[in-house]
Motif scaffolding. Structure first.
Motif, short mmCIF file in Angstrom:
data_model
loop_
_atom_site.label_atom_id
_atom_site.label_comp_id
_atom_site.label_asym_id
_atom_site.label_seq_id
_atom_site.Cartn_x
_atom_site.Cartn_y
_atom_site.Cartn_z
N LEU A 5 4.03 -55.74 4.24
CA LEU A 5 3.56 -54.48 5.58
C LEU A 5 3.02 -54.92 6.49
N ARG A 8 6.83 -54.27 8.28
CA ARG A 8 7.48 -53.04 8.05
C ARG A 8 6.73 -51.54 8.45
N TYR A 9 4.76 -52.31 9.32
CA TYR A 9 4.29 -51.20 9.87
C TYR A 9 3.60 -52.12 11.04
N LEU A 12 0.30 -50.69 12.41
CA LEU A 12 -0.79 -50.69 12.04
C LEU A 12 -1.13 -52.20 11.45
N SER A 13 -0.28 -52.68 11.58
CA SER A 13 -0.89 -54.39 11.31
C SER A 13 -1.37 -55.21 12.38
N ASP A 115 5.66 -45.74 1.95
CA ASP A 115 5.70 -44.91 3.28
C ASP A 115 5.01 -43.47 3.19
N VAL A 118 1.69 -43.49 3.65
CA VAL A 118 0.54 -44.21 4.94
C VAL A 118 0.88 -42.49 6.45
N ARG A 119 1.67 -41.79 5.71
CA ARG A 119 1.99 -40.30 6.76
C ARG A 119 1.84 -39.48 6.34
#
Length: 119
Positions: A5, A8-9, A12-13, A115, A118-119
């Protein structure tokens, strides 16, 4: 899955990397789930854990270090690196190399489902 992740994010990471140690001891989010999983594995005899809080700290530290490394090395394979970290943790907690490798070869949940969450 957590290691994957980071790529991917990335935003956020970065939040996680900046506040990860605070989050590690929160009673909400990933920390209580990780602690529950470690406790369950130890109770079932799959892990040899002397100190649950220390096991959680090691797990959190490994994930934060992995995330930092993935940001610093954008060409690094995040999936392979994540699997290597998890295999190392599982072995540290007393699992055999073969069993750790078998677990890391299992299919992960669909990241597209993540996904949507998270959205």
């Amino acid at each position: 899955m957590t290691g994957r992740l980071h790529r991917r994010y990335p935003q956020l990471s970065r939040v996680l990397l900046n506040h990860g140690l605070e989050v590690a001891y929160s009673d909400r989010g990933l920390a209580p789930r990780a602690l529950r999983d470690i406790r369950t594995a130890a109770a079932a005899g799959r892990f040899e854990v002397e100190d649950l809080d220390l096991a959680l700290a090691m797990t959190v530290g490994a994930q934060l270090a992995l995330g930092s490394l993935l940001h610093a090395q954008p060409d690094r394979d995040d999936a392979k690196s994540s699997d290597l970290v998890v295999r190392g943790l599982l072995r540290h907690f007393g699992m055999s190399a073969d069993e750790a490798a078998r677990i890391c070869s299992l299919d992960l949940p669909d990241l597209d489902m993540v996904d949507a969450a998270v959205r």
